[in-house]
Enzyme design. Structure first.
Site, PDB file in Angstrom:
ATOM      1  N   SER A   1       0.836  -1.200   0.000  1.00 28.31           N
ATOM      2  CA  SER A   1       0.000   0.000   0.000  1.00 28.31           C
ATOM      3  C   SER A   1       0.868   1.248   0.000  1.00 28.31           C
ATOM      4  O   SER A   1       1.986   1.248   0.543  1.00 28.31           O
ATOM      5  CB  SER A   1      -0.850  -0.029   1.269  1.00 28.31           C
ATOM      6  OG  SER A   1      -1.407   1.232   1.500  1.00 28.31           O
TER       7      SER A   1
ATOM      8  N   LYS B   1       1.824  -3.675   6.770  1.00 27.01           N
ATOM      9  CA  LYS B   1       2.255  -3.705   5.365  1.00 27.01           C
ATOM     10  C   LYS B   1       3.747  -3.393   5.266  1.00 27.01           C
ATOM     11  O   LYS B   1       4.479  -4.011   4.489  1.00 27.01           O
ATOM     12  CB  LYS B   1       1.444  -2.692   4.543  1.00 27.01           C
ATOM     13  CG  LYS B   1      -0.001  -3.093   4.343  1.00 27.01           C
ATOM     14  CD  LYS B   1      -0.122  -4.302   3.429  1.00 27.01           C
ATOM     15  CE  LYS B   1      -1.518  -4.872   3.411  1.00 27.01           C
ATOM     16  NZ  LYS B   1      -1.651  -6.169   2.751  1.00 27.01           N
TER      17      LYS B   1
ATOM     18  N   TYR C   1      -2.475  -1.070  10.749  1.00 27.80           N
ATOM     19  CA  TYR C   1      -2.637  -1.677   9.424  1.00 27.80           C
ATOM     20  C   TYR C   1      -1.425  -1.336   8.546  1.00 27.80           C
ATOM     21  O   TYR C   1      -0.782  -2.223   7.970  1.00 27.80           O
ATOM     22  CB  TYR C   1      -3.934  -1.190   8.760  1.00 27.80           C
ATOM     23  CG  TYR C   1      -3.968  -1.492   7.289  1.00 27.80           C
ATOM     24  CD1 TYR C   1      -4.133  -2.798   6.834  1.00 27.80           C
ATOM     25  CD2 TYR C   1      -3.785  -0.475   6.337  1.00 27.80           C
ATOM     26  CE1 TYR C   1      -4.123  -3.080   5.471  1.00 27.80           C
ATOM     27  CE2 TYR C   1      -3.781  -0.754   4.981  1.00 27.80           C
ATOM     28  CZ  TYR C   1      -3.949  -2.055   4.555  1.00 27.80           C
ATOM     29  OH  TYR C   1      -3.934  -2.330   3.210  1.00 27.80           O
TER      30      TYR C   1
HETATM   31  P1  NAD Z   1     -10.821  -7.702   0.949  1.00 28.55           P
HETATM   32  O1  NAD Z   1     -11.061  -7.705   2.411  1.00 28.55           O
HETATM   33  O2  NAD Z   1     -11.988  -7.528   0.035  1.00 28.55           O
HETATM   34  O3  NAD Z   1     -10.056  -9.043   0.517  1.00 28.55           O
HETATM   35  C1  NAD Z   1      -9.173  -9.726   1.378  1.00 28.55           C
HETATM   36  C2  NAD Z   1      -9.597 -11.183   1.387  1.00 28.55           C
HETATM   37  O4  NAD Z   1      -8.715 -11.913   2.235  1.00 28.55           O
HETATM   38  C3  NAD Z   1     -11.021 -11.397   1.920  1.00 28.55           C
HETATM   39  O5  NAD Z   1     -11.741 -12.194   0.999  1.00 28.55           O
HETATM   40  C4  NAD Z   1     -10.802 -12.119   3.246  1.00 28.55           C
HETATM   41  O6  NAD Z   1     -11.869 -13.012   3.530  1.00 28.55           O
HETATM   42  C5  NAD Z   1      -9.482 -12.822   3.012  1.00 28.55           C
HETATM   43  N1  NAD Z   1      -8.690 -13.089   4.232  1.00 28.55           N
HETATM   44  C6  NAD Z   1      -8.404 -12.236   5.234  1.00 28.55           C
HETATM   45  N2  NAD Z   1      -7.618 -12.844   6.148  1.00 28.55           N
HETATM   46  C7  NAD Z   1      -7.403 -14.113   5.688  1.00 28.55           C
HETATM   47  C8  NAD Z   1      -6.673 -15.216   6.177  1.00 28.55           C
HETATM   48  N3  NAD Z   1      -6.010 -15.139   7.335  1.00 28.55           N
HETATM   49  N4  NAD Z   1      -6.676 -16.365   5.462  1.00 28.55           N
HETATM   50  C9  NAD Z   1      -7.363 -16.445   4.284  1.00 28.55           C
HETATM   51  N5  NAD Z   1      -8.071 -15.436   3.781  1.00 28.55           N
HETATM   52  C10 NAD Z   1      -8.089 -14.276   4.468  1.00 28.55           C
HETATM   53  O7  NAD Z   1      -9.718  -6.588   0.657  1.00 28.55           O
HETATM   54  P2  NAD Z   1      -9.186  -5.989  -0.725  1.00 28.55           P
HETATM   55  O8  NAD Z   1      -9.607  -4.573  -0.795  1.00 28.55           O
HETATM   56  O9  NAD Z   1      -9.493  -6.912  -1.843  1.00 28.55           O
HETATM   57  O10 NAD Z   1      -7.631  -5.988  -0.425  1.00 28.55           O
HETATM   58  C11 NAD Z   1      -6.762  -7.050  -0.835  1.00 28.55           C
HETATM   59  C12 NAD Z   1      -5.372  -6.754  -0.324  1.00 28.55           C
HETATM   60  O11 NAD Z   1      -4.944  -5.488  -0.816  1.00 28.55           O
HETATM   61  C13 NAD Z   1      -5.258  -6.678   1.200  1.00 28.55           C
HETATM   62  O12 NAD Z   1      -4.041  -7.264   1.592  1.00 28.55           O
HETATM   63  C14 NAD Z   1      -5.254  -5.193   1.465  1.00 28.55           C
HETATM   64  O13 NAD Z   1      -4.607  -4.869   2.662  1.00 28.55           O
HETATM   65  C15 NAD Z   1      -4.492  -4.668   0.257  1.00 28.55           C
HETATM   66  N6  NAD Z   1      -4.777  -3.266  -0.049  1.00 28.55           N
HETATM   67  C16 NAD Z   1      -6.078  -2.871  -0.227  1.00 28.55           C
HETATM   68  C17 NAD Z   1      -6.352  -1.529  -0.482  1.00 28.55           C
HETATM   69  C18 NAD Z   1      -7.786  -1.066  -0.637  1.00 28.55           C
HETATM   70  O14 NAD Z   1      -8.037   0.147  -0.495  1.00 28.55           O
HETATM   71  N7  NAD Z   1      -8.756  -1.931  -0.950  1.00 28.55           N
HETATM   72  C19 NAD Z   1      -5.305  -0.591  -0.575  1.00 28.55           C
HETATM   73  C20 NAD Z   1      -3.994  -1.040  -0.409  1.00 28.55           C
HETATM   74  C21 NAD Z   1      -3.740  -2.387  -0.145  1.00 28.55           C
END
Ligand code: NAD
Ligand code: UDP
Length: 339
Positions: A125, A154, A150
């Protein structure tokens, strides 16, 4: 064509990436514990692509499940989305964040090493950058100490992966530093489906527009920005998904660990997002100014030149596309994936 393990593949970014992977001819295995998603997203991935994918419901902290997956499938590379992502919650339950995001990444890397799989694309991120850096942010700028747990997870996960690749040349790791993912698949069948009150701007805007929430609170109108509201780099989730395919291709050819910004390079203010949403979709969004949110910076947008040059990736979608697609998803699915 390759076989890809997608952790967190049922989530927002993961599910859109599964569509792009399958449409490009890759095979996909998803591991997700459904803690923040529903299997319905994967049903829609399959319907949209008319392709099959394997789904394993389980946790990245579970070594046995990981070993079983690697034994059953000839995985070439892993895209690691699984993790917790709510900034506010990370302050209340830090251990859950350390466990899922840091220990989870270590757990996955251990299982990969045992299985002899060393190609990894990691969801990082823009929050890892030091807040003192002035946008556009580039990958050469220093990382800082994120103000919330959070962001801290990362940063630590990035550092662990860098050290791993430095110690063992078999590893090839991409750190993708996402800016602000928004938008949804053009079909309107897939999109972001946050549980409870949304933390992020875009799902809040669409939920106000659809009548699920009364009013958007705009956090601060006294920033040093053109209209006083915060400026961010919004990136269409399908452009973001495609960046993973480009990173995957790059990692099939290179070793080491390298970071890439994934943003459009263009900053938009909160007011610009709201006004453009209203214009593009012809629907009003009620809002009121409220105090700044703790930990927010005035401006954050990417210098994406490294990703464009090295990954051969180019974002295609405009802010108007992002806002039209977010609304298309929300109005067709007022309650997200729930009936
Ligand atoms: P999301 O919550 O929709 O998807 C994450 C998925 O991981 C979910 O389906 C959840 O059920 C699963 N999960 C969580 N912990 C788990 C575990 N221990 N074992 C197995 N599955 C698990 O989030 P997203 O927006 O799709 O984000 C995906 C990744 O991108 C994350 O790592 C997030 O931190 C990163 N990210 C997201 C954003 C954003 O704004 N959406 C920005 C920067 C980084
Ligand atoms: N924001 C807002 N109201 C909301 C949510 C967010 O005004 O209900 C603002 C926030 O202050 C920031 C921008 O919208 O300027 C993007 O916030 P978001 O939480 O989506 O992403 P961040 O950049 O903080 O990760």
């Amino acid at each position: 064509m390759a076989k890809i393990l997608v952790t967190g593949g049922a989530g927002y970014i993961g599910s859109h990436t599964c569509v792009e992977l399958l449409n490009s001819g890759h095979e996909v295995v998803v591991l997700d514990n459904l803690s923040n998603s529903s299997e319905e997203s994967l049903t829609r991935v399959k319907a949209l692509t008319s392709k099959y994918l394997d789904f394993v419901e389980g946790d990245i902290l579970d070594q046995q499940i990981l070993d079983q997956i690697f034994a059953a499938h000839a995985v070439d590379a892993v895209i690691h989305f699984a993790g917790l992502k709510a900034v506010g919650e990370s302050q209340q339950i830090p251990l859950a964040y350390f466990d899922n995001n840091i220990a989870g990444t270590i757990s996955l890397a251990k299982a990969m090493e045992r299985a002899g799989v060393f190609r990894l694309v990691f969801s990082s991120s823009a929050t890892v950058y030091d807040e003192a850096n002035i946008s556009p942010l580039n990958e050469g700028m220093p990382t800082g100490m994120p103000s919330n747990n959070y962001g801290y997870t990362k940063l630590i996960a990035e550092q662990l992966l860098q050290k791993l690749a430095a110690a063992d040349a078999r590893w090839s790791i991409a750190l993708l530093r996402y800016f602000n993912p928004v938008g949804a698949h053009k079909s309107g069948c897939m999109g972001e489906d946050p549980q409870g009150i949304p933390n992020n701007l875009m799902p809040y805007v669409t939920q106000v527009a659809v009548g699920r929430r009364e009013k958007l609170a705009i956090f601060g109108n006294d920033y040093d920005t053109p209209d006083g509201t915060g400026v961010r780099d919004y990136i269409h989730v399908v452009d973001l998904a495609n960046a993973h395919l480009c990173a995957l291709n790059n990692r099939l050819k290179n070793s080491g660990c390298r970071a890439w910004n994934i943003g459009t390079g263009k900053g938009s203010s909160v007011l610009e997002v709201v006004k453009t949403f209203e214009q593009v979709n012809g629907i009003p969004v009620s809002y009121a100014f409220s105090p700044r949110r703790e930990g927010d910076v005035a401006t954050s947008f990417a210098d994406n030149a490294r990703a464009v040059a090295e990954l051969g990736w180019q974002p295609k979608y405009s802010l108007e596309d992002m806002l039209a697609d977010s609304w298309n998803w929300q109005k067709r699915n007022p309650n997200g994936y729930r009936k």
